[in-house]
Design a protein around this motif. Structure first.
Motif, PDB file in Angstrom:
ATOM      1  N   ILE A   1       0.853  -1.183   0.000  1.00  0.00           N
ATOM      2  CA  ILE A   1       0.000   0.000   0.000  1.00  0.00           C
ATOM      3  C   ILE A   1       0.887   1.231   0.000  1.00  0.00           C
ATOM      4  CG2 ILE A   1      -1.791   1.244   1.268  1.00  0.00           C
ATOM      5  CD1 ILE A   1      -2.267  -1.513   2.714  1.00  0.00           C
ATOM      6  N   GLU A   2       0.594   2.131  -0.922  1.00  0.00           N
ATOM      7  CA  GLU A   2       1.405   3.357  -0.982  1.00  0.00           C
ATOM      8  C   GLU A   2       0.499   4.576  -0.882  1.00  0.00           C
ATOM      9  OE1 GLU A   2       4.799   3.550  -4.085  1.00  0.00           O
ATOM     10  OE2 GLU A   2       3.485   1.889  -4.669  1.00  0.00           O
TER      11      GLU A   2
ATOM     12  N   ASN B   1      -9.430   2.258   1.609  1.00  0.00           N
ATOM     13  CA  ASN B   1     -10.394   1.559   0.731  1.00  0.00           C
ATOM     14  C   ASN B   1     -11.426   2.518   0.147  1.00  0.00           C
ATOM     15  OD1 ASN B   1     -11.923   2.006   2.984  1.00  0.00           O
ATOM     16  ND2 ASN B   1     -12.568  -0.109   3.269  1.00  0.00           N
ATOM     17  N   ARG B   2     -11.111   3.777   0.215  1.00  0.00           N
ATOM     18  CA  ARG B   2     -11.922   4.851  -0.387  1.00  0.00           C
ATOM     19  C   ARG B   2     -13.354   4.893   0.115  1.00  0.00           C
ATOM     20  NH1 ARG B   2     -12.033   5.948  -6.826  1.00  0.00           N
ATOM     21  NH2 ARG B   2     -14.146   6.705  -6.626  1.00  0.00           N
ATOM     22  N   LEU B   3     -13.570   4.528   1.363  1.00  0.00           N
ATOM     23  CA  LEU B   3     -14.873   4.830   1.955  1.00  0.00           C
ATOM     24  C   LEU B   3     -14.960   6.337   2.133  1.00  0.00           C
ATOM     25  CD1 LEU B   3     -15.584   2.092   4.636  1.00  0.00           C
ATOM     26  CD2 LEU B   3     -16.678   2.413   2.439  1.00  0.00           C
ATOM     27  N   ILE B   4     -13.767   6.986   2.183  1.00  0.00           N
ATOM     28  CA  ILE B   4     -13.692   8.449   2.165  1.00  0.00           C
ATOM     29  C   ILE B   4     -12.853   8.825   0.948  1.00  0.00           C
ATOM     30  CG2 ILE B   4     -12.651  10.443   3.302  1.00  0.00           C
ATOM     31  CD1 ILE B   4     -13.280   9.177   5.958  1.00  0.00           C
ATOM     32  N   ASP B   5     -13.338   9.785   0.178  1.00  0.00           N
ATOM     33  CA  ASP B   5     -12.543  10.277  -0.950  1.00  0.00           C
ATOM     34  C   ASP B   5     -11.543  11.297  -0.456  1.00  0.00           C
ATOM     35  OD1 ASP B   5     -13.337   9.056  -3.472  1.00  0.00           O
ATOM     36  OD2 ASP B   5     -15.343   9.830  -2.987  1.00  0.00           O
ATOM     37  N   ILE B   6     -10.274  11.128  -0.868  1.00  0.00           N
ATOM     38  CA  ILE B   6      -9.259  12.091  -0.421  1.00  0.00           C
ATOM     39  C   ILE B   6      -9.293  13.342  -1.290  1.00  0.00           C
ATOM     40  CG2 ILE B   6      -7.735  10.404   0.659  1.00  0.00           C
ATOM     41  CD1 ILE B   6      -6.083  10.366  -1.907  1.00  0.00           C
ATOM     42  N   SER B   7      -8.761  14.453  -0.742  1.00  0.00           N
ATOM     43  CA  SER B   7      -8.825  15.720  -1.475  1.00  0.00           C
ATOM     44  C   SER B   7      -7.693  15.849  -2.473  1.00  0.00           C
ATOM     45  CB  SER B   7      -8.778  16.905  -0.505  1.00  0.00           C
ATOM     46  OG  SER B   7      -9.630  16.687   0.569  1.00  0.00           O
TER      47      SER B   7
ATOM     48  N   ASP C   1      -2.430  10.527  -3.905  1.00  0.00           N
ATOM     49  CA  ASP C   1      -2.787   9.293  -4.586  1.00  0.00           C
ATOM     50  C   ASP C   1      -2.540   8.114  -3.645  1.00  0.00           C
ATOM     51  OD1 ASP C   1      -3.620   7.672  -6.677  1.00  0.00           O
ATOM     52  OD2 ASP C   1      -1.552   7.324  -7.340  1.00  0.00           O
ATOM     53  N   ILE C   2      -3.432   7.147  -3.700  1.00  0.00           N
ATOM     54  CA  ILE C   2      -3.240   5.930  -2.911  1.00  0.00           C
ATOM     55  C   ILE C   2      -3.211   4.751  -3.861  1.00  0.00           C
ATOM     56  CG2 ILE C   2      -4.199   4.447  -1.117  1.00  0.00           C
ATOM     57  CD1 ILE C   2      -5.461   6.919   0.120  1.00  0.00           C
ATOM     58  N   LYS C   3      -2.166   3.929  -3.739  1.00  0.00           N
ATOM     59  CA  LYS C   3      -2.033   2.776  -4.627  1.00  0.00           C
ATOM     60  C   LYS C   3      -2.091   1.498  -3.798  1.00  0.00           C
ATOM     61  CE  LYS C   3       0.644   4.338  -8.609  1.00  0.00           C
ATOM     62  NZ  LYS C   3       1.774   5.285  -8.414  1.00  0.00           N
TER      63      LYS C   3
ATOM     64  N   THR D   1      -7.433   5.742  -6.003  1.00  0.00           N
ATOM     65  CA  THR D   1      -7.939   7.110  -6.065  1.00  0.00           C
ATOM     66  C   THR D   1      -8.606   7.389  -7.399  1.00  0.00           C
ATOM     67  OG1 THR D   1      -6.026   7.647  -4.732  1.00  0.00           O
ATOM     68  CG2 THR D   1      -7.295   9.496  -5.563  1.00  0.00           C
ATOM     69  N   SER D   2      -7.975   6.859  -8.483  1.00  0.00           N
ATOM     70  CA  SER D   2      -8.520   7.173  -9.802  1.00  0.00           C
ATOM     71  C   SER D   2      -9.265   5.981 -10.395  1.00  0.00           C
ATOM     72  CB  SER D   2      -7.383   7.596 -10.741  1.00  0.00           C
ATOM     73  OG  SER D   2      -6.405   6.586 -10.757  1.00  0.00           O
TER      74      SER D   2
END
Lengths: 264, 267, 257
Positions: free
Chosen positions: C2-3, C49-55, C58-60, C67-68
């Protein structure tokens, strides 16, 4: 993938059949009902052009009809107002009779409750149809029907509120040696008054809606015009009536809601 | 100013307020009563009332069941069937609209608000008016009544369903989203099991209302026991009116009792 | 792996959840995230796990950007990430087995899952998962009849049935008593070592973090202020993370463990 061989015994799986049987039974009842009344989706589809036609002819609404029907609309409001008021007056003794914490005579309380429940089973429109037969086609029939209908609602809600009141003031009234009427006036009434007024207003809201259709069975108010407009296939007038009633109902609901919010 | 003066002032203000409310109420009632046309009570009112009471005391028991043609049992069964088929139709319509109107299921405020708008529009349409319209579409009879109840109950049921969904715990839905479930799976695994008891209870409650409504539909030609009642009233056969009313009261009471017993067991 | 690259999150009310977070978490690590409540622990976990969208940033996950990701890609990534919640988040009226099976929804086509027709191998997997957390006998019980500790084990079983490669645990023991806390932590540790599953866990009790994790990350006002092994995480370090000395209730206490 991990090895899925279990080491221990599997717990007994509960049978799903009772549930399936229940579902099948339910669907059978619905199906039989639909067949019994001849509910045929095909009829609906075949006649869908009737419906389209009906919708098309509703527009534009016949706004001028609003002016024509305003006296009847005012009569509807008057009927609801008087019906609610008379119902309110008669509810007062009945709600005390139905409350278990007011009268200790069990048979009296239970008898009153059964009476109230029976009263509540008769729909407003049926009452209106009967009273129209007795009193003639006039708003009076509607007012009487609404009065009886209101008793069912106000007394039911109020006696439940009475049964939920705080016991303390009642005991202190007993302690100072009050008779039954004084006991009710000083121990019970102050506690339920805001609720009671709120229920009366709520019933008034319901009665406005009810009064608007009583005319269909000849019991006065704007309902007569629905019958007339539909008889002439004047759907634009029907829509105007529907919208007019809607606006009046919403306005009265809003006023009533404001007062009720202030009370409680 | 002394304390007594202040008290006096407060009391005066309170009295003024009460006086204004009283005057307002009196004005409203004067308006209401003066506007009602009292065309005088029919001369026949007395005898008719007597006959109706007589009808209740000695109802026409022979009307309960007759092997051929119209009887009370058939009328009541038809009423029951209208209420059942109607509630089924309104469940099918109200579930999607209720979910649409629940604000915690949609991202935008406008979506749920528009759903609520649709529901409140249908809630203000009286069943009877809908029945009159459906008679124009499918002809008079029980089918028109069923359609009217189906559409009419949708507004109320949808609103109750939406409230139930809005009161649920968002956690389980989130956990289905977290394992990669799509919207439908989130509904099936997270939402529906939670709200099902509330949905059933609301449906039963509405069914009690449907029974009463279905009993009146016949008055305007949309099927059920009301048809027989209006004929009996028009034909002045008060003993028959008596037995029909008794029949309605008994059936509605039984449905009420069963329904409230079921509702207590569910919740 | 996880990055997180320059990850920031600002909530719509202006509150900063995360600020310039850069992290790399390798497969098989047992990472504890500690910090005051409101420091952004939950935000960090839910961003993964993108239950929250970051502003921004990037998360890999395993080289794939979550993220995308499109809706469908997102569901595929989430399928491999299990999540355990403080309040269990089970459907209390459903059976234990159905709750565990719900971890398999993303593996099957929608219609099949809606009709509750899971393939036999999924059912086997769910039952095995229940056995591994010692509640196989409760498979057909209503979840509401289980104790808190048992409910949490059901959610662990769900991540097992899910065959998750990563487990995110958001204060999983906060509503449990000390004994069940230890059982749940042991279960997680077992999965971590036996199945080589990466575990990222938010913890309130710092001594639990020190005992179980291979790595501790300290958050303060959305920023990473500590990242190291449990040995490096001395009481001075915790004082810095918390901005004060530890309180009684932030330690589970030795006698309880």
């Amino acid at each position: 993938m991990m090895d899925t061989k279990l080491n221990g015994p599997l717990p007994a799986k509960p049978s799903r059949w009772p549930f399936y049987f229940f579902l099948i039974g339910l669907f059978a009842i619905v199906l039989i009902s639909a067949i019994y009344i001849g509910a045929n989706p095909l009829t609906f589809i075949q006649n869908s052009d009737n419906m389209v036609d009906l919708f098309v002819r509703m527009f534009p609404p016949a706004w001028s009809y609003i002016a024509t029907t305003t006296p009847a609309m005012l009569e509807t409001i008057r009927m609801a107002l008087l019906g609610t008021t008379i119902g309110m007056v008669f509810s007062i003794p009945i709600m005390f009779l139905c409350a278990r914490n007011i009268f200790r005579l069990r048979w009296l309380v239970e008898l009153s409750r059964i009476g109230l429940n029976v009263l509540r089973t008769i729909p407003d429109l049926l009452l209106a149809a009967i009273f129209a037969a007795i009193l003639g086609f006039s708003p009076l029939a509607g007012i009487v029907a609404l009065s009886i209908f209101s008793i069912g609602i106000i007394a039911k809600l109020s006696f439940e509120a009475i049964e939920n009141i705080d016991n303390g003031p009642l005991e202190s009234m007993t302690a100072v040696g009050a008779n039954k009427l004084q006991w009710i006036a000083f121990g019970v009434v102050p506690q339920i008054l805001p609720h009671f007024v709120s229920y009366v207003l709520y019933t008034f809201e319901i009665n406005i809606r009810a009064a608007a259709i009583l005319g269909l069975v000849g019991a006065g108010g704007i309902g007569v015009f629905y019958d007339r407009a539909l008889g002439f296939f004047a759907y634009d007038q029907v829509l105007a009536l529907i919208l007019y009633t809607l606006v009046v109902v919403i306005i009265i609901d809003l006023i009533s809601l404001k007062i009720r919010e202030k009370l409680l | 100013m002394s304390q007594r003066d202040q008290l006096k002032k407060a009391r005066a203000r309170k009295r003024g307020k009460i006086a204004i409310i009283l005057i307002g109420l009196i004005a409203i009632y004067v308006w209401a009563i003066s506007g009602i046309e009292f065309r005088g009570i029919q001369e026949t009112a007395g005898p008719v009332t007597k006959n109706i009471l007589k009808g209740f005391i000695s109802p026409d028991w022979s009307y309960v069941y007759s092997p051929d043609g119209e009887d009370l049992i058939r009328g009541l069964l038809e009423t029951l069937a209208i209420a059942i088929a109607g509630i089924f139709l309104s469940i099918i319509l109200a579930v999607p609209v209720g979910l649409w109107a629940a604000k915690n299921l949609s991202k935008s405020f406008i979506t749920s608000q528009s759903g609520k708008g649709v529901l409140s529009f249908f809630r203000t349409l009286p069943d009877i008016i809908l029945a009159l319209l459906f008679i124009k579409v499918v002809g008079p009879g029980a089918f028109a009544g069923m359609l009217a109840l189906g559409i009419g109950a949708m507004g109320m049921l949808g609103k109750l369903y939406a409230e139930e969904v809005e009161a649920m715990d968002p956690g389980p839905v989130e956990s289905i989203a977290a394992v990669g479930g799509n919207k439908l799976q989130q509904l099936a695994f997270g939402v529906i099991p939670q709200v099902l008891p509330g949905f059933i209870s609301a449906t039963l409650y509405r069914f009690e209302i449907n029974m009463r409504s279905a009993a009146t539909l016949g008055l305007i030609g949309a099927g059920g026991v009301g048809t027989a009642l209006i004929f009996a009233i028009q034909g002045r056969s008060w003993d028959r009116v008596g037995i029909i009313l008794i029949g309605i009261v008994v059936v509605v009471l039984i449905v009420d009792l069963l329904s409230s017993a079921l509702r207590k067991r569910i919740t | 792996m996880i990055e997180l690259n320059d990850v920031s999150k600002v909530y719509s009310n202006g509150v900063k959840g995360l600020e310039d977070v850069n992290l790399k978490i390798n497969k098989g690590e047992f990472v504890s995230i500690v910090g005051l409540s409101g420091a952004g622990k939950s935000t960090l976990l839910r961003s993964i796990n993108r239950l929250i969208d970051i502003s921004s940033g990037d998360i890999k996950i395993d080289e794939k950007s979550i993220t995308s990701a499109s809706e469908k890609q997102l569901r595929m990534i989430r399928r491999d990430i299990g999540m355990i919640f403080q309040s269990f988040n089970l459907v209390k009226r459903s059976s234990v087995l159905r709750n565990v099976l719900s971890g398999r929804v993303a593996y099957n086509n929608t219609l099949r899952t809606l009709l509750n027709l899971f393939p036999q191998k999924d059912v086997d997997l769910a039952l095995k998962a229940l056995e591994r957390v010692n509640i196989l006998d409760k498979a057909y019980t209503r979840s509401s009849e289980l104790s808190g500790g048992q409910q949490q084990r059901v959610s662990i079983a769900r991540t097992l049935a899910q065959e998750a490669k990563i487990i995110l645990a958001d204060e999983p023991t906060a509503s449990l008593d000390p004994v069940t806390t230890k059982q749940v932590m042991d279960d997680l540790k077992k999965i971590n070592t036996e199945d080589d599953v990466t575990v990222i866990i938010n913890l309130h009790f710092v001594d639990l973090a020190k005992e179980y994790s291979t790595r501790i990350i300290g958050l303060q006002a959305g920023k990473v202020v500590f990242d190291g092994t449990p040995e490096e995480a001395t009481s001075e370090v915790f004082e810095e993370i918390y901005g004060r000395s530890l309180k009684e209730d932030e330690l589970l206490g030795e006698e309880n463990l």
